[in-house]
Design a protein around this motif. Structure first.
Motif, PDB file in Angstrom:
ATOM      1  N   GLY A   1       0.745  -1.237  -0.006  1.00 63.03           N
ATOM      2  CA  GLY A   1      -0.084  -0.255  -0.102  1.00 63.03           C
ATOM      3  C   GLY A   1       0.792   1.415  -0.023  1.00 63.03           C
ATOM      4  O   GLY A   1       0.346   2.176  -0.575  1.00 63.03           O
ATOM      5  N   LEU A   2       1.997   1.139   0.698  1.00 59.32           N
ATOM      6  CA  LEU A   2       2.798   2.332   0.662  1.00 59.32           C
ATOM      7  C   LEU A   2       3.385   2.725  -0.765  1.00 59.32           C
ATOM      8  O   LEU A   2       3.424   3.840  -0.996  1.00 59.32           O
TER       9      LEU A   2
ATOM     10  N   GLU B   1       1.903   1.791  -3.320  1.00 60.20           N
ATOM     11  CA  GLU B   1       0.818   2.363  -4.102  1.00 60.20           C
ATOM     12  C   GLU B   1       0.298   3.918  -3.909  1.00 60.20           C
ATOM     13  O   GLU B   1       0.150   4.708  -4.700  1.00 60.20           O
ATOM     14  N   ALA B   2       0.423   4.129  -2.574  1.00 63.20           N
ATOM     15  CA  ALA B   2       0.191   5.569  -1.954  1.00 63.20           C
ATOM     16  C   ALA B   2       1.334   6.794  -2.654  1.00 63.20           C
ATOM     17  O   ALA B   2       0.785   7.690  -3.154  1.00 63.20           O
ATOM     18  N   ALA B   3       2.508   6.190  -2.710  1.00 57.94           N
ATOM     19  CA  ALA B   3       3.565   7.023  -3.484  1.00 57.94           C
ATOM     20  C   ALA B   3       3.412   7.259  -4.987  1.00 57.94           C
ATOM     21  O   ALA B   3       3.483   8.379  -5.290  1.00 57.94           O
ATOM     22  N   ARG B   4       2.857   6.241  -5.608  1.00 57.59           N
ATOM     23  CA  ARG B   4       2.852   6.476  -6.982  1.00 57.59           C
ATOM     24  C   ARG B   4       1.435   7.350  -7.279  1.00 57.59           C
ATOM     25  O   ARG B   4       1.312   8.195  -7.991  1.00 57.59           O
ATOM     26  N   ALA B   5       0.661   7.293  -6.251  1.00 58.07           N
ATOM     27  CA  ALA B   5      -0.784   7.922  -6.382  1.00 58.07           C
ATOM     28  C   ALA B   5      -0.343   9.591  -6.225  1.00 58.07           C
ATOM     29  O   ALA B   5      -1.034  10.378  -6.700  1.00 58.07           O
ATOM     30  N   MET B   6       0.682   9.533  -5.388  1.00 58.50           N
ATOM     31  CA  MET B   6       0.784  11.090  -5.009  1.00 58.50           C
ATOM     32  C   MET B   6       2.052  11.507  -6.058  1.00 58.50           C
ATOM     33  O   MET B   6       2.513  12.848  -5.994  1.00 58.50           O
ATOM     34  N   GLY B   7       2.322  10.926  -7.274  1.00 55.45           N
ATOM     35  CA  GLY B   7       3.071  11.236  -8.502  1.00 55.45           C
ATOM     36  C   GLY B   7       4.630  11.245  -7.929  1.00 55.45           C
ATOM     37  O   GLY B   7       5.494  12.044  -8.305  1.00 55.45           O
ATOM     38  N   ALA B   8       4.911  10.105  -7.321  1.00 50.74           N
ATOM     39  CA  ALA B   8       6.499   9.629  -7.048  1.00 50.74           C
ATOM     40  C   ALA B   8       7.063   9.144  -8.369  1.00 50.74           C
ATOM     41  O   ALA B   8       6.290   8.267  -8.892  1.00 50.74           O
ATOM     42  N   THR B   9       8.154   9.267  -8.542  1.00 49.21           N
ATOM     43  CA  THR B   9       8.707   8.661  -9.769  1.00 49.21           C
ATOM     44  C   THR B   9       9.556   7.415  -9.115  1.00 49.21           C
ATOM     45  O   THR B   9       9.523   7.359  -8.153  1.00 49.21           O
TER      46      THR B   9
ATOM     47  N   GLN C   1      12.167   8.313  -7.032  1.00 43.18           N
ATOM     48  CA  GLN C   1      11.566   8.766  -5.739  1.00 43.18           C
ATOM     49  C   GLN C   1      11.012   7.461  -4.715  1.00 43.18           C
ATOM     50  O   GLN C   1      11.328   7.617  -3.597  1.00 43.18           O
TER      51      GLN C   1
ATOM     52  N   LYS D   1      12.657   7.417  -1.414  1.00 41.47           N
ATOM     53  CA  LYS D   1      12.019   7.809  -0.205  1.00 41.47           C
ATOM     54  C   LYS D   1      11.112   7.260   0.397  1.00 41.47           C
ATOM     55  O   LYS D   1      10.588   7.406   1.613  1.00 41.47           O
ATOM     56  N   VAL D   2      10.954   5.879  -0.353  1.00 34.99           N
ATOM     57  CA  VAL D   2       9.847   4.834   0.271  1.00 34.99           C
ATOM     58  C   VAL D   2      10.510   3.713   0.563  1.00 34.99           C
ATOM     59  O   VAL D   2      10.590   3.117   1.675  1.00 34.99           O
TER      60      VAL D   2
END
Lengths: 250, 214
Positions: free
Chosen positions: B114-115, B117-125, B128, B132-133
């Protein structure tokens, strides 16, 4: 604001094709709160993930803010997603970061200057009522507080749209109400368009302007909440209403 | 005698730490590549995943004592000699890198999906997401992996001692196996055991310090 055109999604599992969504179309206008309801396995989760392309539809178009997301390059899609917020059933906060650092996360992604991050994070955390938890780690927060942090985090990048994936399903009724009224405030005060999926009738009743009922990956009916619930035209909707009444009486 | 043991201990510690550093330098990208290209992950790519997996498995199946000898030409090319602490670092690092790769891959697998997924949803490359995750969230487990690696390297470096790598292994081998000096051999063993316990203890301490999940 959001338009799905003939969206289908087919999964391949062990050689057989499973249709999670078939030929589904719907549109959400700017500023409204749009609910998508269905029982588990109806395809809600896949549907909301198609709106920010976490799941890529097999066929069909997804248009958000006038952009056809399927046509974007990976880099453009990353940028488009920064304009589409999302919150989750299990919050998905980073355990290695404090509350403050979690909210700062999306701003770091877009290389926002530190001073600006600091201002924005403090302002948002005060707004969701967690100004005092700024240096705590998520592990020490309650479910409702975690969801508030997640909301602050997703608002940090000023999205035009907020997607809620069963955002209150892991919370108790009282906390659910407080999160729903926070979402209402976000919609009213910030003018953010909200799309939420849920299996709970009451969530839709409490907060949504319009609702879509889906089952087996298809759109069963759609309309204003009061119309759909007062005169349901399908067996699926009637069932959802009966079962929600049943649970209320238990 | 004491001076010899002290310099042997120092050589072993140096070899372990330096080889640990270089094996993470090589193994971390390997592990990240193995994870990111898995089916269902952000950079899903079946061929890259298989290719890296096969290379890792091949290197992991070569017994270390054979790897040292097999790599002698390459070692000569890199450090100019095939004897001594510096020369031992080359096979040690390369021998441990695929091991580190698998350990890193496993640590990343434990990060809740889920983390990502959340990062992708926030527009992480993808980069990143890694920086960062994945790496920060897996840090406690990566540190445990590092202590497992360092302990394996203590053993490997002792083995290297048999073929002229220096360190406690060489002393234990020469005085123990060749000269049958029980005192020296046992002292070497006690020093090695102490070193392993120290690494394990420090690893757990640091890992607990950076873990905010409980």
């Amino acid at each position: 604001m959001i338009e799905l055109k003939n969206v289908s999604k087919t999964y391949h599992k062990k050689g057989t094709a499973v249709a999670a969504l078939s030929e589904l179309s719907l549109s959400v206008s700017k500023g409204e709160i749009y609910g998508i309801i269905g029982s588990s396995g109806a395809g809600k989760s896949t549907l909301i993930r198609c709106i920010n392309l976490l799941e890529r539809p097999t066929t069909g178009q997804v248009i958000v803010n006038g952009q056809d997301l399927g046509q974007l390059s990976p880099r453009q899609l990353v940028l488009a997603r920064r304009n589409i917020g999302m919150i989750f059933q299990h919050f998905n906060l980073l355990s290695s970061r404090t509350v403050y650092e979690n909210v700062a996360f999306p701003l770091e992604l877009s290389n926002t200057p530190k001073i600006e991050i600091d201002q924005r994070v403090r302002q948002l955390l005060n707004w969701v009522g967690l100004g005092e938890k700024i240096n705590d780690y998520p592990v020490s927060l309650s479910g409702g507080q975690k969801q508030r942090v997640a909301i602050a985090r997703t608002l940090a990048s000023n999205p035009a749209v907020l997607l809620c994936d069963e955002a209150t399903s892991a919370l108790d009724p009282e906390t659910t109400l407080s999160i729903l009224s926070l979402l209402k405030d976000i919609n009213k005060q910030l003018g953010i368009t909200i799309v939420l999926i849920t299996h709970e009738m009451n969530v839709v009743r409490y907060i949504c302007d319009r609702v879509a009922v889906i089952a087996h990956g298809r759109l069963i009916e759609e309309g204003l909440v009061k119309d759909v619930f007062s005169s349901p035209s399908s067996a699926v909707t009637k069932n959802l209403i009966t079962s929600s009444l049943y649970y209320e009486n238990v | 005698m004491v001076r010899m043991l002290a310099s042997g201990l120092w050589e072993t510690i140096f070899m372990t730490l330096a080889a640990g550093f270089f094996s993470f330098l090589l193994g971390l990208p390997l592990g990240v590549a193995l994870f990111m290209t898995r089916p269902g992950e952000v950079l899903e790519n079946r061929w890259v995943n298989r290719l890296v997996g096969v290379v890792v498995n091949i290197f992991r199946s070569i017994p270390f004592i054979i790897l040292i000898v097999w790599m002698i030409p390459f070692t000569r090319m890199v450090v100019g000699t095939s004897i001594g602490v510096g020369a031992a670092l080359v096979p040690l690092s390369i021998g441990a890198a695929p091991f580190v790769g698998r350990i890193v891959e496993n640590s990343l697998l434990d990060v809740p999906h889920g983390l990502i997924e959340a990062a992708r949803a926030m527009g992480a490359t993808p980069l990143q997401i890694v920086r960062k995750v994945l790496l920060p969230e897996a840090l406690p487990s990566l540190i445990n992996g590092a202590s497992i690696t360092l302990i394996a390297l203590v053993g490997y470096s002792a083995m290297g001692g048999a073929v002229g790598a220096g360190g406690l292994g060489q002393i234990g081998y020469q005085y123990g196996y060749v000269g049958y000096d029980m005192v020296v051999m046992n002292t070497v063993l006690v020093l090695l055991i102490g070193l392993v316990f120290l690494i394990q203890w420090l690893g757990q301490l640091i890992s607990r310090k950076v873990d905010h999940r409980k």
